[in-house]
Design an enzyme around this catalytic site. Structure first.
Site, PDB file in Angstrom:
ATOM      1  N   HIS A  10    -107.472  84.723   9.652  1.00 34.94           N
ATOM      2  CA  HIS A  10    -106.027  84.459   9.654  1.00 34.94           C
ATOM      3  C   HIS A  10    -105.186  85.693   9.937  1.00 34.94           C
ATOM      4  O   HIS A  10    -105.379  86.723   9.291  1.00 34.94           O
ATOM      5  CB  HIS A  10    -105.606  83.872   8.301  1.00 34.94           C
ATOM      6  CG  HIS A  10    -106.338  82.623   7.966  1.00 34.94           C
ATOM      7  ND1 HIS A  10    -107.350  82.585   7.027  1.00 34.94           N
ATOM      8  CD2 HIS A  10    -106.241  81.376   8.474  1.00 34.94           C
ATOM      9  CE1 HIS A  10    -107.818  81.338   6.957  1.00 34.94           C
ATOM     10  NE2 HIS A  10    -107.177  80.590   7.833  1.00 34.94           N
ATOM     11  N   ASP A  27    -107.197  88.104   6.753  1.00 34.63           N
ATOM     12  CA  ASP A  27    -108.591  87.933   6.322  1.00 34.63           C
ATOM     13  C   ASP A  27    -109.452  87.690   7.553  1.00 34.63           C
ATOM     14  O   ASP A  27    -109.054  88.024   8.660  1.00 34.63           O
ATOM     15  CB  ASP A  27    -108.701  86.819   5.267  1.00 34.63           C
ATOM     16  CG  ASP A  27    -108.316  85.453   5.818  1.00 34.63           C
ATOM     17  OD1 ASP A  27    -108.216  85.299   7.055  1.00 34.63           O
ATOM     18  OD2 ASP A  27    -108.117  84.533   5.000  1.00 34.63           O
ATOM     19  N   SER A  53    -105.085  75.735   8.967  1.00 37.81           N
ATOM     20  CA  SER A  53    -104.523  76.770   8.095  1.00 37.81           C
ATOM     21  C   SER A  53    -103.467  77.632   8.782  1.00 37.81           C
ATOM     22  O   SER A  53    -102.703  78.306   8.097  1.00 37.81           O
ATOM     23  CB  SER A  53    -105.640  77.672   7.586  1.00 37.81           C
ATOM     24  OG  SER A  53    -106.393  78.166   8.679  1.00 37.81           O
TER      25      SER A  53
END
Ligand SMILES: *[C@@H]1O[C@H](CO)[C@@H](O)[C@H](O)[C@H]1NC(C)=O
Length: 357
Positions: A338, A335, A42
């Site tokens: 991340h 978050d 990600s």
């Protein structure tokens, strides 16, 4: 200018190391590659998950993307992520096209700037289910596109691979092993798989590879939430330190074996430490991009799940199970794992210097 002597030295030292980084690291950034082929998780995925699959489509919905582009874009942040900044530093007008989009194309053309095969949640091994391709399957898609002639051999030889693997294997391991029992013994298998991928890229004709080290795992909000985000957890950082050491050894050996291939290590760990000048064990953090820009931030993420929920999660009645801060740029993290756009921007400035615009 009254400043305590010790702080001065720390500041000067980190400016010095930033300069060293600038001189040593981005050799590969001098000449723009023809395209960028991206693999990993990600931190690199710019929208490969389907916007329609529940849970996996969270980055396609607000509050993801709220800073940029103003709506969910499939990126795991409030805005731009590492791939976006890296592509900009290399001189591309935009990040490479996602594999999801590229699959619909009849032929490759240079306006795609390469292809991004990265999947949020992926690792070297299977992690969180069959919809998340681990890196070896991402490389398989790449090699099939070469075999079919969709990507030419010349294109591959003139391009760069960006390889970003930052810890999902360890999170998945933790899900299966209470208290992360034996995790440090698992690190070498992850590192060895990463080495296997370097060899796969070499066999496919890649001549330039940029590979990331992990961020300090013990600083992720999902870890620091246990202490109300006031400090990183040193014992959780141990896997990062070992992981980064082992892949550095592999890269060193790989370079000796393949002097014709340029490998650039992107040291997220050191960049993170330099951003906080080594002082990230306090709730009052001074984030510095080492270019004279400093501001106060916190380890607390901007978007926080309530009662075990994740950022962006809603209950059956559509009620938000999370809160979003007012100024995302005041948090290094967006978050629970991340970085925010501002966090990425700072890391990139530390790694590569001022943004090229
Ligand atoms: C740090 O992590 C270890 C291992 O997960 C855990 O046992 C310990 O309680 C943590 N320390 C703090 C201060 O949270």
């Amino acid at each position: 200018m009254e400043r305590p002597a010790v702080l001065m030295i720390v500041t000067q030292l980190s400016t010095l190391s930033a300069l060293l980084l600038l001189c040593l690291a981005p050799r590969g950034l001098d000449a723009k590659p023809r395209a960028l082929f991206v693999f990993g998780d990600s931190y690199a995925d710019t929208g490969n998950h389907s916007p329609y699959v529940p849970i996996l489509n969270r980055p396609w919905k607000l509050p993801y993307g709220s800073t940029w582009p103003g709506e969910g874009s499939g990126r795991y942040s409030d805005g731009k992520i590492f791939t976006d900044f890296f592509a900009e530093y290399l001189g591309f007008p935009a990040a490479p096209m996602t594999a999801r989009m590229a699959k619909g194309k009849k032929q490759y053309d240079d306006s795609m700037h390469g292809i991004n095969f990265a999947y949020g949640g992926s690792g070297m091994f299977s992690t969180f289910g069959p919809l998340i391709d681990p890196v070896h399957l991402q490389i398989k898609q790449f090699s099939q596109m070469i075999e079919s002639g969709f990507l030419s051999k010349d294109l591959i030889a003139e391009s760069m691979v960006l390889f970003v693997v930052c810890g999902n294997d360890y999170t998945a391991y933790g899900d299966k092993h209470p208290n992360d029992e034996g995790i440090l013994d698992f690190v070498p298998s992850v590192a060895s798989e990463i080495d296997g991928s370097l060899k796969a890229f070499q066999a496919l004709g890649v001549k330039k590879i940029s590979i990331t080290k992990m961020l300090p795992y013990g600083c992720y909000p999902k870890i620091t939430s246990k202490v109300n985000y006031i400090s990183c957890n040193a014992s959780e950082n141990a896997r990062t330190i070992l992981h980064n050491k082992l892949i550095t050894d592999y890269v060193t050996a790989f370079k000796e074996l393949h002097p014709d291939i340029e490998v650039m290590m992107l040291d997220f760990q050191q960049a993170f430490e330099l951003s906080f000048q080594g002082h990230y064990d306090t709730d009052d953090l001074l984030l510095s991009d080492n270019l004279g820009f400093q501001r106060r931030v916190q380890l607390r993420p901007c978007c926080e799940g309530i009662g075990g929920a994740s950022c962006g999660e809603k209950d059956l009645f559509g009620r938000k199970q999370y809160t979003v801060c007012e100024s995302p740029e005041d948090s290094f993290f967006w978050d629970n794992v991340h970085p925010s756009q501002a966090g990425w921007e700072t890391l990139c400035k530390v790694l590569f210097g001022p943004l090229p615009y």
